[in-house]
Design a protein around this motif. Sequence first.
Motif, PDB file in Angstrom:
ATOM      1  N   LEU A  49       9.106  -1.370   9.801  1.00  0.00           N
ATOM      2  CA  LEU A  49       8.729   0.044   9.863  1.00  0.00           C
ATOM      3  C   LEU A  49       7.222   0.203   9.667  1.00  0.00           C
ATOM      4  CD1 LEU A  49      11.580   1.600   7.721  1.00  0.00           C
ATOM      5  CD2 LEU A  49      11.266   1.851  10.195  1.00  0.00           C
ATOM      6  N   GLY A  50       6.646   1.099  10.407  1.00  0.00           N
ATOM      7  CA  GLY A  50       5.233   1.402  10.247  1.00  0.00           C
ATOM      8  C   GLY A  50       4.974   2.083   8.916  1.00  0.00           C
ATOM      9  N   ALA A  51       3.712   2.093   8.521  1.00  0.00           N
ATOM     10  CA  ALA A  51       3.359   2.642   7.206  1.00  0.00           C
ATOM     11  C   ALA A  51       3.666   4.136   7.099  1.00  0.00           C
ATOM     12  CB  ALA A  51       1.883   2.390   6.916  1.00  0.00           C
ATOM     13  N   LEU A  52       3.653   4.821   8.234  1.00  0.00           N
ATOM     14  CA  LEU A  52       3.890   6.272   8.182  1.00  0.00           C
ATOM     15  C   LEU A  52       5.333   6.648   8.492  1.00  0.00           C
ATOM     16  CD1 LEU A  52       0.601   7.674   9.797  1.00  0.00           C
ATOM     17  CD2 LEU A  52       1.220   7.522   7.379  1.00  0.00           C
ATOM     18  N   ALA A  53       6.181   5.657   8.757  1.00  0.00           N
ATOM     19  CA  ALA A  53       7.587   5.970   9.048  1.00  0.00           C
ATOM     20  C   ALA A  53       8.215   6.635   7.822  1.00  0.00           C
ATOM     21  CB  ALA A  53       8.334   4.696   9.399  1.00  0.00           C
ATOM     22  N   PRO A  54       8.858   7.763   7.999  1.00  0.00           N
ATOM     23  CA  PRO A  54       9.462   8.437   6.836  1.00  0.00           C
ATOM     24  C   PRO A  54      10.383   7.530   6.031  1.00  0.00           C
ATOM     25  CG  PRO A  54       9.462   9.895   8.744  1.00  0.00           C
ATOM     26  CD  PRO A  54       8.996   8.553   9.241  1.00  0.00           C
ATOM     27  N   ALA A  55      11.150   6.674   6.742  1.00  0.00           N
ATOM     28  CA  ALA A  55      12.079   5.799   6.020  1.00  0.00           C
ATOM     29  C   ALA A  55      11.333   4.776   5.172  1.00  0.00           C
ATOM     30  CB  ALA A  55      12.988   5.089   7.022  1.00  0.00           C
ATOM     31  N   ASN A  56      10.143   4.392   5.617  1.00  0.00           N
ATOM     32  CA  ASN A  56       9.337   3.452   4.834  1.00  0.00           C
ATOM     33  C   ASN A  56       8.705   4.160   3.642  1.00  0.00           C
ATOM     34  OD1 ASN A  56       7.927   1.232   3.949  1.00  0.00           O
ATOM     35  ND2 ASN A  56       6.588   1.065   5.732  1.00  0.00           N
ATOM     36  N   ARG A  57       8.142   5.319   3.911  1.00  0.00           N
ATOM     37  CA  ARG A  57       7.499   6.053   2.809  1.00  0.00           C
ATOM     38  C   ARG A  57       8.498   6.437   1.724  1.00  0.00           C
ATOM     39  NH1 ARG A  57       5.591  10.962   4.675  1.00  0.00           N
ATOM     40  NH2 ARG A  57       6.234  10.711   6.839  1.00  0.00           N
ATOM     41  N   ALA A  58       9.782   6.610   2.140  1.00  0.00           N
ATOM     42  CA  ALA A  58      10.798   7.070   1.179  1.00  0.00           C
ATOM     43  C   ALA A  58      11.413   5.935   0.367  1.00  0.00           C
ATOM     44  CB  ALA A  58      11.889   7.820   1.942  1.00  0.00           C
ATOM     45  N   LYS A  59      11.076   4.691   0.677  1.00  0.00           N
ATOM     46  CA  LYS A  59      11.652   3.581  -0.084  1.00  0.00           C
ATOM     47  C   LYS A  59      11.264   3.690  -1.555  1.00  0.00           C
ATOM     48  CE  LYS A  59      11.780   0.131   3.634  1.00  0.00           C
ATOM     49  NZ  LYS A  59      11.173  -1.118   4.161  1.00  0.00           N
ATOM     50  N   PRO A  60      12.189   3.308  -2.449  1.00  0.00           N
ATOM     51  CA  PRO A  60      11.850   3.414  -3.882  1.00  0.00           C
ATOM     52  C   PRO A  60      10.732   2.457  -4.273  1.00  0.00           C
ATOM     53  CG  PRO A  60      13.993   2.362  -3.551  1.00  0.00           C
ATOM     54  CD  PRO A  60      13.544   2.838  -2.208  1.00  0.00           C
ATOM     55  N   ARG A  61       9.710   2.974  -4.903  1.00  0.00           N
ATOM     56  CA  ARG A  61       8.578   2.189  -5.381  1.00  0.00           C
ATOM     57  C   ARG A  61       8.104   2.786  -6.701  1.00  0.00           C
ATOM     58  NH1 ARG A  61       7.561   2.844   0.199  1.00  0.00           N
ATOM     59  NH2 ARG A  61       7.294   0.888   1.318  1.00  0.00           N
ATOM     60  N   PRO A  62       7.453   2.000  -7.536  1.00  0.00           N
ATOM     61  CA  PRO A  62       6.870   2.581  -8.758  1.00  0.00           C
ATOM     62  C   PRO A  62       5.812   3.608  -8.364  1.00  0.00           C
ATOM     63  CG  PRO A  62       6.856   0.162  -8.839  1.00  0.00           C
ATOM     64  CD  PRO A  62       7.230   0.544  -7.447  1.00  0.00           C
ATOM     65  N   PRO A  63       5.670   4.658  -9.143  1.00  0.00           N
ATOM     66  CA  PRO A  63       4.637   5.656  -8.811  1.00  0.00           C
ATOM     67  C   PRO A  63       3.238   5.048  -8.874  1.00  0.00           C
ATOM     68  CG  PRO A  63       5.558   6.059 -10.987  1.00  0.00           C
ATOM     69  CD  PRO A  63       6.401   4.986 -10.373  1.00  0.00           C
ATOM     70  N   ALA A  64       2.380   5.490  -7.951  1.00  0.00           N
ATOM     71  CA  ALA A  64       0.996   4.987  -7.939  1.00  0.00           C
ATOM     72  C   ALA A  64       0.255   5.522  -9.160  1.00  0.00           C
ATOM     73  CB  ALA A  64       0.296   5.430  -6.666  1.00  0.00           C
ATOM     74  N   PRO A  65      -0.582   4.699  -9.795  1.00  0.00           N
ATOM     75  CA  PRO A  65      -1.325   5.157 -10.979  1.00  0.00           C
ATOM     76  C   PRO A  65      -2.290   6.302 -10.682  1.00  0.00           C
ATOM     77  CG  PRO A  65      -1.322   2.765 -10.841  1.00  0.00           C
ATOM     78  CD  PRO A  65      -0.767   3.268  -9.542  1.00  0.00           C
ATOM     79  N   PHE A  66      -2.811   6.366  -9.450  1.00  0.00           N
ATOM     80  CA  PHE A  66      -3.688   7.493  -9.094  1.00  0.00           C
ATOM     81  C   PHE A  66      -3.621   7.716  -7.600  1.00  0.00           C
ATOM     82  CE2 PHE A  66      -6.485   3.715  -9.483  1.00  0.00           C
ATOM     83  CZ  PHE A  66      -6.999   3.634  -8.188  1.00  0.00           C
ATOM     84  N   ASP A  67      -4.148   8.855  -7.195  1.00  0.00           N
ATOM     85  CA  ASP A  67      -4.101   9.248  -5.785  1.00  0.00           C
ATOM     86  C   ASP A  67      -5.529   9.510  -5.315  1.00  0.00           C
ATOM     87  OD1 ASP A  67      -3.728  10.333  -3.287  1.00  0.00           O
ATOM     88  OD2 ASP A  67      -2.202  11.788  -3.911  1.00  0.00           O
ATOM     89  N   VAL A  68      -5.989   8.736  -4.353  1.00  0.00           N
ATOM     90  CA  VAL A  68      -7.376   8.876  -3.887  1.00  0.00           C
ATOM     91  C   VAL A  68      -7.512   9.933  -2.791  1.00  0.00           C
ATOM     92  CG1 VAL A  68      -7.952   6.489  -4.439  1.00  0.00           C
ATOM     93  CG2 VAL A  68      -7.158   7.063  -2.126  1.00  0.00           C
ATOM     94  N   THR A  69      -6.421  10.589  -2.434  1.00  0.00           N
ATOM     95  CA  THR A  69      -6.500  11.568  -1.361  1.00  0.00           C
ATOM     96  C   THR A  69      -7.606  12.586  -1.652  1.00  0.00           C
ATOM     97  OG1 THR A  69      -4.165  11.327  -0.839  1.00  0.00           O
ATOM     98  CG2 THR A  69      -5.253  13.351  -0.085  1.00  0.00           C
ATOM     99  N   GLY A  70      -8.508  12.716  -0.720  1.00  0.00           N
ATOM    100  CA  GLY A  70      -9.641  13.620  -0.896  1.00  0.00           C
ATOM    101  C   GLY A  70     -10.815  13.144  -0.071  1.00  0.00           C
ATOM    102  N   VAL A  71     -11.948  13.789  -0.281  1.00  0.00           N
ATOM    103  CA  VAL A  71     -13.178  13.402   0.414  1.00  0.00           C
ATOM    104  C   VAL A  71     -14.161  12.897  -0.633  1.00  0.00           C
ATOM    105  CG1 VAL A  71     -15.070  14.185   1.895  1.00  0.00           C
ATOM    106  CG2 VAL A  71     -12.758  15.093   2.237  1.00  0.00           C
ATOM    107  N   TRP A  72     -14.762  11.743  -0.356  1.00  0.00           N
ATOM    108  CA  TRP A  72     -15.614  11.063  -1.328  1.00  0.00           C
ATOM    109  C   TRP A  72     -16.970  10.772  -0.706  1.00  0.00           C
ATOM    110  CZ3 TRP A  72     -13.514  10.472  -6.143  1.00  0.00           C
ATOM    111  CH2 TRP A  72     -12.125  10.619  -6.243  1.00  0.00           C
ATOM    112  N   LEU A  73     -18.004  10.912  -1.515  1.00  0.00           N
ATOM    113  CA  LEU A  73     -19.362  10.641  -1.051  1.00  0.00           C
ATOM    114  C   LEU A  73     -20.015   9.642  -1.996  1.00  0.00           C
ATOM    115  CD1 LEU A  73     -21.537  11.376   1.059  1.00  0.00           C
ATOM    116  CD2 LEU A  73     -22.291  13.191  -0.493  1.00  0.00           C
ATOM    117  N   HIS A  74     -20.544   8.589  -1.412  1.00  0.00           N
ATOM    118  CA  HIS A  74     -21.158   7.561  -2.252  1.00  0.00           C
ATOM    119  C   HIS A  74     -22.288   8.151  -3.092  1.00  0.00           C
ATOM    120  CE1 HIS A  74     -24.160   4.235  -2.890  1.00  0.00           C
ATOM    121  NE2 HIS A  74     -23.108   3.837  -3.555  1.00  0.00           N
ATOM    122  N   ALA A  75     -22.270   7.812  -4.371  1.00  0.00           N
ATOM    123  CA  ALA A  75     -23.267   8.338  -5.304  1.00  0.00           C
ATOM    124  C   ALA A  75     -24.429   7.361  -5.366  1.00  0.00           C
ATOM    125  CB  ALA A  75     -22.638   8.516  -6.684  1.00  0.00           C
ATOM    126  N   ASN A  76     -25.396   7.550  -4.480  1.00  0.00           N
ATOM    127  CA  ASN A  76     -26.539   6.642  -4.454  1.00  0.00           C
ATOM    128  C   ASN A  76     -27.384   6.864  -5.711  1.00  0.00           C
ATOM    129  OD1 ASN A  76     -28.165   4.656  -3.296  1.00  0.00           O
ATOM    130  ND2 ASN A  76     -29.569   6.193  -2.492  1.00  0.00           N
TER     131      ASN A  76
END
Lengths: 278, 123
Positions: A49-76
């Motif tokens: 299954l591809g990474a975005l397949a609903p059946a793959n995303r729904a498989k039981p896994r431990p919760p991720a410690p954090f979620d990087v979803t967002g927009v990030w800008l390198h802090a020079n």
Amino acid sequence: MTHRSPNRRLRTALTLVLTVGCLAAAGPALRAQNAPAAQASPAPAAPPLGALAPANRAKPRPPAPFDVTGVWLHANSATSNFRFAPPDGFKLTPQAQVHYDAARKAQAEGNVYRDDIGQCWPAGLPLIMTRVWPIAMMQYPTAIYMVSEFMNSLRVVYLDRPHSDPDVVVRSHNGESIGRWEGDTLVIDTQFFIGHHHWIDSGIPASDAMHVVERVRMVNEGRTLEIAYTISDPKTFEGEWKWTKRWNRVDDRDIAEVSCYPDLNDHMPSTRSKENVR
Amino acid sequence: MYTVLLAVVAAGTPVAAHHSAAGIDRTQSKTVTGMVKEFRWGNPHAWIDLDVANDKGVVETWSIEMTSPTFLLRAGWKSSTLKSGDKVTATVRPFRDGTPGGLFVSVTLPDGRVMTERAAATP
């Protein structure tokens, strides 16, 4: 002289046609029966299954410690420079030293040395992470999609699979990134790079043997992403080089379509091919 | 070189460059007055083509490279800020090789406003 009736001739012809037809139809089956068993093709396995397949995303896994979803800008900053500059006392391989020396000479003369990014080649890892352009990240249980606004470079960190078979992997400037969670840290291992028109720093080439390990942590109450880099590239330098970089969450930013346009390059001396030291 | 690629201008304004800036002489600045030939509002860079008469009266087109619209928006720019035919005065960090043009520093508009790439300070 014997004369056959028309009906008898018709029956004979039909018999002949049917016999030939049956033999022809039975031929593949007969050949298959006589073929050695080892040549029988196994039924192809179902593709994973591809990474975005609903059946793959729904498989039981431990919760991720954090979620990087967002927009990030390198802090020079002084402690998080956009360059992946070599450390003190670094030692290059002879073939890399040639590039390094040529780059220093070009710089001293005010010239450009192999500015492949300016010629529309992908920045590639690690440079793509510290352009002065935001990176949109979308996290799923199976993968993290990173799209840099800079040339819309795509990087996918798979969380649901091991590295590919080296015999089938398709190399790229961003490489193949495989991530795993270790406590509160996301460890990303990236290999399988394209080793030409690809640079770690000015005059320091990234070869197809480069290996990048990123240890990603979310700090500052989720407002800062910190990545500790360890890079080795035995075709370019000895040992491992390490840096730590930081990115700020920029919630007031979206990313746009950004492409490398030939007419834009023709507009400026710094990106015209004839102006580049090759 | 990458040492100056994506460099931070002295004032601290990020330059969203997609290429080396080695061809720019950052120690110099030039100020020219001319007529806007084209203002291109796009990614990865906006740019201004400015027709400027040289010392001999011959018109040369100066190519002035800017940062991306994402940054320019925060500095108060719009795609209509400059129009073809506008008479403006521009200051640039010039190209090293003498090609007319360089990296944008500021422009004085026909109404007297001075525009830079720097975002307005947040109160």
